[in-house]
Design a protein around this motif. Structure first.
Motif, PDB file in Angstrom:
ATOM      1  N   GLN A   1      16.778  13.881   9.848  1.00  0.00           N
ATOM      2  CA  GLN A   1      17.967  13.265   9.235  1.00  0.00           C
ATOM      3  C   GLN A   1      18.842  14.372   8.637  1.00  0.00           C
ATOM      4  O   GLN A   1      18.350  15.306   8.015  1.00  0.00           O
ATOM      5  N   GLN A   2      20.140  14.276   8.834  1.00  0.00           N
ATOM      6  CA  GLN A   2      21.085  15.254   8.309  1.00  0.00           C
ATOM      7  C   GLN A   2      21.646  14.748   6.982  1.00  0.00           C
ATOM      8  O   GLN A   2      22.175  13.642   6.929  1.00  0.00           O
ATOM      9  N   LEU A   3      21.540  15.553   5.938  1.00  0.00           N
ATOM     10  CA  LEU A   3      22.051  15.190   4.616  1.00  0.00           C
ATOM     11  C   LEU A   3      23.104  16.203   4.187  1.00  0.00           C
ATOM     12  O   LEU A   3      22.923  17.410   4.355  1.00  0.00           O
ATOM     13  N   THR A   4      24.186  15.704   3.604  1.00  0.00           N
ATOM     14  CA  THR A   4      25.174  16.581   3.006  1.00  0.00           C
ATOM     15  C   THR A   4      24.814  16.719   1.536  1.00  0.00           C
ATOM     16  O   THR A   4      24.669  15.723   0.831  1.00  0.00           O
ATOM     17  N   ILE A   5      24.651  17.953   1.095  1.00  0.00           N
ATOM     18  CA  ILE A   5      24.273  18.239  -0.291  1.00  0.00           C
ATOM     19  C   ILE A   5      25.472  18.875  -0.970  1.00  0.00           C
ATOM     20  O   ILE A   5      25.909  19.956  -0.592  1.00  0.00           O
ATOM     21  N   ARG A   6      26.015  18.178  -1.969  1.00  0.00           N
ATOM     22  CA  ARG A   6      27.149  18.708  -2.739  1.00  0.00           C
ATOM     23  C   ARG A   6      26.573  19.413  -3.966  1.00  0.00           C
ATOM     24  O   ARG A   6      25.785  18.852  -4.700  1.00  0.00           O
ATOM     25  N   THR A   7      26.999  20.657  -4.170  1.00  0.00           N
ATOM     26  CA  THR A   7      26.476  21.431  -5.290  1.00  0.00           C
ATOM     27  C   THR A   7      27.558  21.732  -6.323  1.00  0.00           C
ATOM     28  O   THR A   7      27.443  22.679  -7.077  1.00  0.00           O
ATOM     29  N   ASN A   8      28.624  20.933  -6.327  1.00  0.00           N
ATOM     30  CA  ASN A   8      29.689  21.034  -7.331  1.00  0.00           C
ATOM     31  C   ASN A   8      30.269  22.432  -7.472  1.00  0.00           C
ATOM     32  O   ASN A   8      30.505  22.914  -8.572  1.00  0.00           O
ATOM     33  N   GLY A   9      30.468  23.111  -6.340  1.00  0.00           N
ATOM     34  CA  GLY A   9      31.112  24.415  -6.377  1.00  0.00           C
ATOM     35  C   GLY A   9      30.188  25.562  -6.695  1.00  0.00           C
ATOM     36  O   GLY A   9      30.585  26.706  -6.658  1.00  0.00           O
ATOM     37  N   GLU A  10      28.929  25.278  -7.012  1.00  0.00           N
ATOM     38  CA  GLU A  10      27.986  26.353  -7.270  1.00  0.00           C
ATOM     39  C   GLU A  10      27.518  26.907  -5.944  1.00  0.00           C
ATOM     40  O   GLU A  10      27.535  26.242  -4.927  1.00  0.00           O
ATOM     41  N   VAL A  11      27.060  28.142  -5.960  1.00  0.00           N
ATOM     42  CA  VAL A  11      26.563  28.749  -4.743  1.00  0.00           C
ATOM     43  C   VAL A  11      25.200  28.151  -4.441  1.00  0.00           C
ATOM     44  O   VAL A  11      24.331  28.096  -5.297  1.00  0.00           O
ATOM     45  N   ALA A  12      25.052  27.674  -3.210  1.00  0.00           N
ATOM     46  CA  ALA A  12      23.782  27.100  -2.775  1.00  0.00           C
ATOM     47  C   ALA A  12      23.312  27.877  -1.557  1.00  0.00           C
ATOM     48  O   ALA A  12      24.110  28.265  -0.723  1.00  0.00           O
ATOM     49  N   PRO A  13      22.010  28.120  -1.439  1.00  0.00           N
ATOM     50  CA  PRO A  13      21.526  28.845  -0.267  1.00  0.00           C
ATOM     51  C   PRO A  13      21.732  28.005   0.981  1.00  0.00           C
ATOM     52  O   PRO A  13      21.590  26.804   0.937  1.00  0.00           O
ATOM     53  N   VAL A  14      22.096  28.666   2.070  1.00  0.00           N
ATOM     54  CA  VAL A  14      22.255  27.957   3.331  1.00  0.00           C
ATOM     55  C   VAL A  14      20.884  27.850   3.966  1.00  0.00           C
ATOM     56  O   VAL A  14      20.185  28.841   4.116  1.00  0.00           O
TER      57      VAL A  14
ATOM     58  N   GLN B   1      22.748  11.421  -6.503  1.00  0.00           N
ATOM     59  CA  GLN B   1      23.989  11.880  -5.862  1.00  0.00           C
ATOM     60  C   GLN B   1      23.775  12.031  -4.350  1.00  0.00           C
ATOM     61  O   GLN B   1      24.599  11.589  -3.557  1.00  0.00           O
ATOM     62  N   ILE B   2      22.669  12.648  -3.941  1.00  0.00           N
ATOM     63  CA  ILE B   2      22.373  12.817  -2.516  1.00  0.00           C
ATOM     64  C   ILE B   2      22.240  11.445  -1.857  1.00  0.00           C
ATOM     65  O   ILE B   2      22.796  11.204  -0.787  1.00  0.00           O
ATOM     66  N   ALA B   3      21.515  10.536  -2.505  1.00  0.00           N
ATOM     67  CA  ALA B   3      21.328   9.192  -1.955  1.00  0.00           C
ATOM     68  C   ALA B   3      22.669   8.480  -1.790  1.00  0.00           C
ATOM     69  O   ALA B   3      22.960   7.909  -0.732  1.00  0.00           O
ATOM     70  N   LYS B   4      23.506   8.539  -2.809  1.00  0.00           N
ATOM     71  CA  LYS B   4      24.792   7.847  -2.770  1.00  0.00           C
ATOM     72  C   LYS B   4      25.706   8.432  -1.687  1.00  0.00           C
ATOM     73  O   LYS B   4      26.291   7.696  -0.889  1.00  0.00           O
ATOM     74  N   GLU B   5      25.822   9.743  -1.647  1.00  0.00           N
ATOM     75  CA  GLU B   5      26.749  10.391  -0.726  1.00  0.00           C
ATOM     76  C   GLU B   5      26.291  10.342   0.730  1.00  0.00           C
ATOM     77  O   GLU B   5      27.074  10.566   1.635  1.00  0.00           O
ATOM     78  N   ASN B   6      25.003  10.059   0.957  1.00  0.00           N
ATOM     79  CA  ASN B   6      24.481   9.976   2.318  1.00  0.00           C
ATOM     80  C   ASN B   6      24.089   8.556   2.701  1.00  0.00           C
ATOM     81  O   ASN B   6      23.377   8.353   3.680  1.00  0.00           O
ATOM     82  N   ASN B   7      24.558   7.573   1.893  1.00  0.00           N
ATOM     83  CA  ASN B   7      24.302   6.150   2.155  1.00  0.00           C
ATOM     84  C   ASN B   7      22.818   5.841   2.334  1.00  0.00           C
ATOM     85  O   ASN B   7      22.418   5.137   3.263  1.00  0.00           O
ATOM     86  N   ILE B   8      22.002   6.382   1.441  1.00  0.00           N
ATOM     87  CA  ILE B   8      20.567   6.128   1.461  1.00  0.00           C
ATOM     88  C   ILE B   8      20.284   5.035   0.446  1.00  0.00           C
ATOM     89  O   ILE B   8      20.484   5.229  -0.757  1.00  0.00           O
TER      90      ILE B   8
END
Length: 188
Positions: free
Chosen positions: A71-84, A54-61
């Motif tokens: 490198q800046q990556l957007t991490i989608r956690t499907n609405g779950e709480v993720a630590p910043v 999912q990370i690879a696909k959403e960040n064009n890796i």
């Protein structure tokens, strides 16, 4: 009455953040650090490798085995709480510019330092590109991940070697010093 509810809800939400710390919902911007892999990042956010693809696909890796420090990556956690993750972006400078950056990077346990120019040069090449003259991180190119402006359009192995030697001599004085800097900062 509606404004009272809004104020009450807003105050309660702000108070909750004050007690429970900072967290982000859904998407988090992650800056790749030295030693990171998509598996390691996925484990940090999901506790397993389930987010790698999912990370690879959403960040064009295209290659899940190839990410780069800074490198800046957007991490989608499907609405779950993720630590910043509060990160410090990587800083790069022109060869004549002196930049100091405080980065806590631990050398790998298998890292060895022999003090020999050719081994220090090869060590950096392996860390930067796996030794490939055709490697690219989207901007930096070649065996030593040089700024394309330094290469003046000539990406040949000979020119990469010549430019890298000059860059290191001008900036660090020797490949050993460049390796020492890399080991402390995760880049050279």
């Amino acid at each position: 009455m509606k404004s009272l509810k809004t104020i009450l809800f807003g105050t309660t939400a702000a108070l909750g953040l004050g007690f429970f710390g900072t967290s982000a919902l859904a998407d988090t911007l992650y800056t790749v650090k030295s030693g990171d892999t998509l598996s390691k990042i996925s484990n940090e956010f999901a506790g397993n490798n389930s987010l790698v693809q999912q990370i690879a696909k959403e960040n064009n890796i295209n290659d899940v085995n190839l990410i780069h420090v800074g490198q800046q990556l957007t991490i989608r956690t499907n609405g779950e709480v993720a630590p910043v993750q509060e990160t410090q972006p990587a800083v790069e400078a022109a060869p004549t510019q002196e930049v100091q950056q405080e980065v806590a990077v631990q050398p790998e346990a298998t890292t060895s330092y022999s003090g020999d120019s050719s081994s220090a040069k090869e060590w950096i090449a392996q860390k930067e590109s796996g030794g490939s003259y055709t490697a690219s991180n989207g901007y930096h190119v070649g065996r030593y991940q040089l700024d394309p402006n330094y290469l003046n359009g000539d990406y040949s192995a000979e020119n990469q070697e010549r430019v890298a030697d000059k860059y290191v001599a001008d900036r660090y004085g020797s490949w050993e010093n460049a390796q020492s800097f890399w080991m402390s900062n995760g880049w050279y």
